[in-house]
Design a protein around this motif. Sequence first.
Motif, PDB file in Angstrom:
ATOM      1  N   ALA A  21      -5.433  -9.693 -18.767  1.00 11.41           N
ATOM      2  CA  ALA A  21      -5.356 -11.112 -18.887  1.00 11.41           C
ATOM      3  C   ALA A  21      -6.741 -11.576 -19.521  1.00 11.41           C
ATOM      4  CB  ALA A  21      -5.220 -11.681 -17.635  1.00 11.41           C
ATOM      5  N   LEU A  22      -7.976 -10.656 -19.180  1.00 18.67           N
ATOM      6  CA  LEU A  22      -9.344 -11.264 -19.774  1.00 18.67           C
ATOM      7  C   LEU A  22      -9.318 -11.023 -21.318  1.00 18.67           C
ATOM      8  CD1 LEU A  22     -11.982 -12.315 -19.184  1.00 18.67           C
ATOM      9  CD2 LEU A  22     -12.653  -9.778 -19.033  1.00 18.67           C
ATOM     10  N   CYS A  80     -11.904   3.296   1.360  1.00 21.12           N
ATOM     11  CA  CYS A  80     -12.257   1.969   0.681  1.00 21.12           C
ATOM     12  C   CYS A  80     -13.445   1.920  -0.183  1.00 21.12           C
ATOM     13  CB  CYS A  80     -12.317   0.763   1.778  1.00 21.12           C
ATOM     14  SG  CYS A  80     -10.746   0.435   2.607  1.00 21.12           S
ATOM     15  N   ARG A  81     -14.326   2.650   0.369  1.00 18.26           N
ATOM     16  CA  ARG A  81     -15.527   2.882  -0.270  1.00 18.26           C
ATOM     17  C   ARG A  81     -15.404   3.557  -1.728  1.00 18.26           C
ATOM     18  NH1 ARG A  81     -18.049   5.702   2.975  1.00 18.26           N
ATOM     19  NH2 ARG A  81     -19.064   4.001   4.229  1.00 18.26           N
ATOM     20  N   GLU A  82     -14.519   4.998  -1.503  1.00 23.23           N
ATOM     21  CA  GLU A  82     -14.326   5.616  -2.538  1.00 23.23           C
ATOM     22  C   GLU A  82     -13.339   4.905  -3.810  1.00 23.23           C
ATOM     23  OE1 GLU A  82     -12.770   9.079  -1.010  1.00 23.23           O
ATOM     24  OE2 GLU A  82     -14.265   9.565   0.184  1.00 23.23           O
ATOM     25  N   ALA A  83     -12.775   3.904  -3.299  1.00 22.27           N
ATOM     26  CA  ALA A  83     -11.616   3.346  -4.058  1.00 22.27           C
ATOM     27  C   ALA A  83     -12.349   2.179  -4.701  1.00 22.27           C
ATOM     28  CB  ALA A  83     -10.530   2.511  -3.372  1.00 22.27           C
ATOM     29  N   ASN A  84     -13.431   1.515  -4.268  1.00 18.41           N
ATOM     30  CA  ASN A  84     -14.243   0.536  -4.864  1.00 18.41           C
ATOM     31  C   ASN A  84     -15.224   1.009  -5.900  1.00 18.41           C
ATOM     32  OD1 ASN A  84     -15.332  -2.507  -4.337  1.00 18.41           O
ATOM     33  ND2 ASN A  84     -17.388  -0.990  -4.377  1.00 18.41           N
ATOM     34  N   ALA A  85     -15.777   2.272  -5.467  1.00 15.04           N
ATOM     35  CA  ALA A  85     -16.430   2.983  -6.631  1.00 15.04           C
ATOM     36  C   ALA A  85     -15.842   3.148  -7.855  1.00 15.04           C
ATOM     37  CB  ALA A  85     -17.269   4.049  -6.017  1.00 15.04           C
ATOM     38  N   LYS A  86     -14.429   3.497  -7.590  1.00 18.74           N
ATOM     39  CA  LYS A  86     -13.655   3.949  -8.800  1.00 18.74           C
ATOM     40  C   LYS A  86     -13.253   2.700  -9.434  1.00 18.74           C
ATOM     41  CE  LYS A  86      -9.358   6.108  -9.863  1.00 18.74           C
ATOM     42  NZ  LYS A  86      -7.892   6.866  -9.380  1.00 18.74           N
ATOM     43  N   GLY A  87     -12.952   1.570  -8.949  1.00 18.63           N
ATOM     44  CA  GLY A  87     -12.650   0.373  -9.421  1.00 18.63           C
ATOM     45  C   GLY A  87     -13.942  -0.154 -10.298  1.00 18.63           C
ATOM     46  N   ILE A  88     -14.876  -0.019  -9.669  1.00 15.50           N
ATOM     47  CA  ILE A  88     -16.270  -0.541 -10.409  1.00 15.50           C
ATOM     48  C   ILE A  88     -16.269   0.450 -11.737  1.00 15.50           C
ATOM     49  CG2 ILE A  88     -18.711  -0.620 -10.657  1.00 15.50           C
ATOM     50  CD1 ILE A  88     -18.707  -1.110  -7.575  1.00 15.50           C
ATOM     51  N   ARG A  89     -16.025   1.399 -11.651  1.00 18.21           N
ATOM     52  CA  ARG A  89     -16.106   2.503 -12.926  1.00 18.21           C
ATOM     53  C   ARG A  89     -15.028   2.113 -13.910  1.00 18.21           C
ATOM     54  NH1 ARG A  89     -17.041   6.522  -9.128  1.00 18.21           N
ATOM     55  NH2 ARG A  89     -14.843   7.164  -9.014  1.00 18.21           N
ATOM     56  N   GLN A  90     -13.804   1.607 -13.200  1.00 17.04           N
ATOM     57  CA  GLN A  90     -12.810   1.234 -14.296  1.00 17.04           C
ATOM     58  C   GLN A  90     -12.988  -0.188 -14.967  1.00 17.04           C
ATOM     59  OE1 GLN A  90      -9.378   0.121 -11.923  1.00 17.04           O
ATOM     60  NE2 GLN A  90      -7.928  -0.228 -13.448  1.00 17.04           N
ATOM     61  N   ARG A 148     -17.663 -13.923 -11.832  1.00 22.13           N
ATOM     62  CA  ARG A 148     -17.672 -12.911 -10.888  1.00 22.13           C
ATOM     63  C   ARG A 148     -16.171 -12.702 -10.596  1.00 22.13           C
ATOM     64  NH1 ARG A 148     -19.258 -14.504  -4.940  1.00 22.13           N
ATOM     65  NH2 ARG A 148     -17.011 -14.863  -4.793  1.00 22.13           N
ATOM     66  N   VAL A 149     -16.102 -11.453 -10.301  1.00 24.95           N
ATOM     67  CA  VAL A 149     -14.751 -10.964 -10.229  1.00 24.95           C
ATOM     68  C   VAL A 149     -14.853  -9.703  -9.092  1.00 24.95           C
ATOM     69  CG1 VAL A 149     -14.912  -9.082 -12.069  1.00 24.95           C
ATOM     70  CG2 VAL A 149     -12.473  -9.762 -11.233  1.00 24.95           C
ATOM     71  N   THR A 150     -13.788  -9.933  -8.071  1.00 24.73           N
ATOM     72  CA  THR A 150     -13.914  -8.921  -7.142  1.00 24.73           C
ATOM     73  C   THR A 150     -13.224  -7.423  -7.323  1.00 24.73           C
ATOM     74  OG1 THR A 150     -13.664 -10.636  -5.327  1.00 24.73           O
ATOM     75  CG2 THR A 150     -12.975  -8.550  -4.800  1.00 24.73           C
ATOM     76  N   VAL A 151     -13.396  -6.606  -7.141  1.00 19.42           N
ATOM     77  CA  VAL A 151     -13.057  -5.189  -7.231  1.00 19.42           C
ATOM     78  C   VAL A 151     -11.587  -5.240  -6.774  1.00 19.42           C
ATOM     79  CG1 VAL A 151     -13.304  -2.781  -7.469  1.00 19.42           C
ATOM     80  CG2 VAL A 151     -15.159  -4.300  -7.865  1.00 19.42           C
ATOM     81  N   GLY A 152     -10.579  -4.928  -7.196  1.00 17.39           N
ATOM     82  CA  GLY A 152      -9.438  -5.114  -6.676  1.00 17.39           C
ATOM     83  C   GLY A 152      -8.655  -3.671  -6.590  1.00 17.39           C
ATOM     84  N   SER A 153      -7.573  -3.574  -6.380  1.00 19.31           N
ATOM     85  CA  SER A 153      -6.786  -2.323  -6.592  1.00 19.31           C
ATOM     86  C   SER A 153      -6.603  -1.734  -8.071  1.00 19.31           C
ATOM     87  CB  SER A 153      -5.355  -2.309  -5.879  1.00 19.31           C
ATOM     88  OG  SER A 153      -4.398  -3.228  -6.926  1.00 19.31           O
ATOM     89  N   GLU A 154      -6.345  -0.636  -8.253  1.00 17.33           N
ATOM     90  CA  GLU A 154      -6.559  -0.206  -9.827  1.00 17.33           C
ATOM     91  C   GLU A 154      -5.378  -0.972 -10.571  1.00 17.33           C
ATOM     92  OE1 GLU A 154      -5.633   3.790 -12.465  1.00 17.33           O
ATOM     93  OE2 GLU A 154      -5.319   3.986 -10.184  1.00 17.33           O
ATOM     94  N   GLU A 155      -4.168  -1.282  -9.969  1.00 12.27           N
ATOM     95  CA  GLU A 155      -3.041  -2.141 -10.575  1.00 12.27           C
ATOM     96  C   GLU A 155      -3.744  -3.492 -10.808  1.00 12.27           C
ATOM     97  OE1 GLU A 155       1.544  -3.869  -9.726  1.00 12.27           O
ATOM     98  OE2 GLU A 155       0.405  -2.498  -8.361  1.00 12.27           O
ATOM     99  N   GLN A 156      -4.189  -4.211  -9.732  1.00 15.93           N
ATOM    100  CA  GLN A 156      -5.048  -5.598  -9.909  1.00 15.93           C
ATOM    101  C   GLN A 156      -6.058  -5.339 -11.057  1.00 15.93           C
ATOM    102  OE1 GLN A 156      -6.155  -6.033  -5.717  1.00 15.93           O
ATOM    103  NE2 GLN A 156      -4.298  -7.363  -5.351  1.00 15.93           N
ATOM    104  N   ASN A 157      -6.697  -4.516 -11.048  1.00 15.73           N
ATOM    105  CA  ASN A 157      -7.904  -4.471 -12.171  1.00 15.73           C
ATOM    106  C   ASN A 157      -7.299  -4.513 -13.407  1.00 15.73           C
ATOM    107  OD1 ASN A 157      -9.990  -4.415 -10.106  1.00 15.73           O
ATOM    108  ND2 ASN A 157     -10.018  -2.157  -9.833  1.00 15.73           N
TER     109      ASN A 157
END
Length: 366
Positions: free
Chosen positions: A355-356, A275-285, A340-349
């Motif tokens: 949409a943004l 989860c930590r790794e996926a979140n870091a990837k999502g932040i970069r995305q 403020r936006v929560t980091v989601g899955s890659e698809e959600q992001n």
Amino acid sequence: MQPKKNIMHLPVYQPGKPIEEVKRELGLSEVIKLASNENPFGCSPKAKEAIVSMVDQVSIYPDGGAVKLTQAVAAHFGVESNQIIFGAGSDEVILMIARAFLVPGDETIAATPTFPQYKHNAEIEGAVFIEVPADDKGSHDLDAMLAKVNEKTKIVWICNPNNPTGTMLSEEQVKSFMEKVPTHVLVVLDEAYAEYNVTDQYPDGFKLLKQYKNVILLRTFSKIFGMASLRIGYGIGHPDVIRSINQVREPFNTTSFAQKAALAALADTAFIDSCREANAKGIRQLTAKFDEMGLPYFEAHGNFIMVDVKRPGAAVFQALLRKGIIIRHDAGWGYPTKIRVTVGSEEQNNKFLEALEQVLSEVAVS
């Protein structure tokens, strides 16, 4: 019947809009919630198994002292069992700290914006809540907070990473603050998002615990552990501090389901690491796209990002909502053009970013 005068002005906490409510209100079939900093990957499969295992014991009161879970957390962090207290989320631990230490006329200090429950619970106890504006990077101004400390100060609240800005104080900054703050002041280090840290600068609160009696750490199973609905969090501090907080704790304040699931989740380090790794990837995305769009943002160290959309945040919130994307905007933050936006899955992001882009072409720049 009249309630206490000192609570008449208090706002009722407004959570992120529920998915089903948005679907019903707007007639949508698909809604993505990126408003409440929940884990998009859920909880550990081992935690789910633990919850199922407790079904036949639903009629039995839970362990009021959460003994097994306390022992496991103590062993996990290398502290003693009498240094730990559990609550219905770390929110309840905040409530108990305020109840145990604050009386009318006491002063307590926090940044603004930050997690609103510090102020809420302090004012319920009749304390004077002093807010110190965050710096231009969205971080705590510790020097300015220290300057507000006096003989009436009982508690300083430090949310690290800070919610809602996502910024992080370094170990050097926190250590310097602890060296200067008087020993009669309890420093609450709220580390709800600590497990998302991927830097080598995050403070080691457990070293601080060994050195300072007047510090308490707050942690939760709601965020990276993905068990927000079970409501279980905890505080770790000096035994004397924990004893005082325990004196105001309600009996059976955490459920058997929560205790058992937390025990299993704590042991599943592989799930947390993923989860930590996926979140870091999502932040970069997300930040890569924000850079491309020319949208400034605060450096993110939790599982959410505060970004400046350069338009009224409330309007962007409503426009995204109509597209089935729930994010967060609060006028009380003092950032009228930030969301403020929560980091989601890659698809959600990706769906949020698409949409943004559409919304920003529709909502006028401030």
